[in-house]
Enzyme design. Structure first.
Site, short mmCIF file in Angstrom:
data_model
loop_
_atom_site.label_atom_id
_atom_site.label_comp_id
_atom_site.label_asym_id
_atom_site.label_seq_id
_atom_site.Cartn_x
_atom_site.Cartn_y
_atom_site.Cartn_z
CD GLU A 47 -11.52 -60.98 66.31
OE1 GLU A 47 -10.60 -61.56 65.69
OE2 GLU A 47 -12.38 -61.60 66.98
CG HIS A 76 -15.78 -64.65 66.68
ND1 HIS A 76 -15.01 -65.07 65.61
CD2 HIS A 76 -16.60 -65.69 66.97
CE1 HIS A 76 -15.37 -66.29 65.28
NE2 HIS A 76 -16.34 -66.69 66.09
CB CYS A 125 -12.23 -65.85 61.64
SG CYS A 125 -13.73 -65.00 62.18
#
Length: 155
Positions: free
Chosen positions: A55, A53, A83
């Site tokens: 991040e 992801h 998330c």
């Protein structure tokens, strides 16, 4: 334009790079002392890695650049609410503050689905600010998914 908006615009540019590669358009930057020290965008398909992801990629890049897996005093700017997986990584990295653009009503762990940032039993927390350039971040995502729906519909 304030520095926060400049950093979010850089995250948006990275999100567009993800979209161009056929990935969900999410981008992120890690900032320390007013300087970007890490960049990332979604790439789980290309990397064949479910943890790739935006991040996580930005945290990895910042950790390499700073020579430490802990990133105290750093901020993370990301175009979509993190998330649970990304929030865990953010907490382990000791990020001080997270600024996100669009809310994620399906997997958001900053209050949309659950709020890990308010969970008192966790040993580390990050300040959380949502809604920076939210309309632009949301539009990028909705445009991406609308185009995918059109391409996958039967003739």
């Amino acid at each position: 334009m304030d520095s926060g908006e400049i950093f979010m615009r850089e995250a948006l540019a990275l999100a567009r790079k993800a979209a161009a590669a056929g990935e969900v358009p999410v981008g992120a930057v890690v900032v320390r002392g007013g300087e970007i020290v890490g960049r990332g965008f979604n790439q789980p398909i290309a990397a064949r890695d479910p943890s790739a992801h935006a991040e996580i990629m930005a945290l990895r890049n910042a950790a390499r650049n700073l020579g430490n897996y802990r990133l105290p005093g750093c901020e993370l700017y990301v175009t979509l609410e993190p998330c649970a997986m990304c929030t865990g990584a953010i907490f382990h990295a000791r990020i001080a503050r997270v600024v996100f653009g669009a809310r994620d009503p399906k997997t958001g762990a900053g209050g949309s689905v659950l709020d890990l940032y308010a969970e008192s039993r966790l040993n580390h927390h990050a300040a959380l600010v949502g809604g920076m350039l939210a309309d632009e971040c949301s539009t990028l995502l909705s445009t991406f998914f609308a185009a995918r729906r059109v391409r996958t519909q039967p003739a």
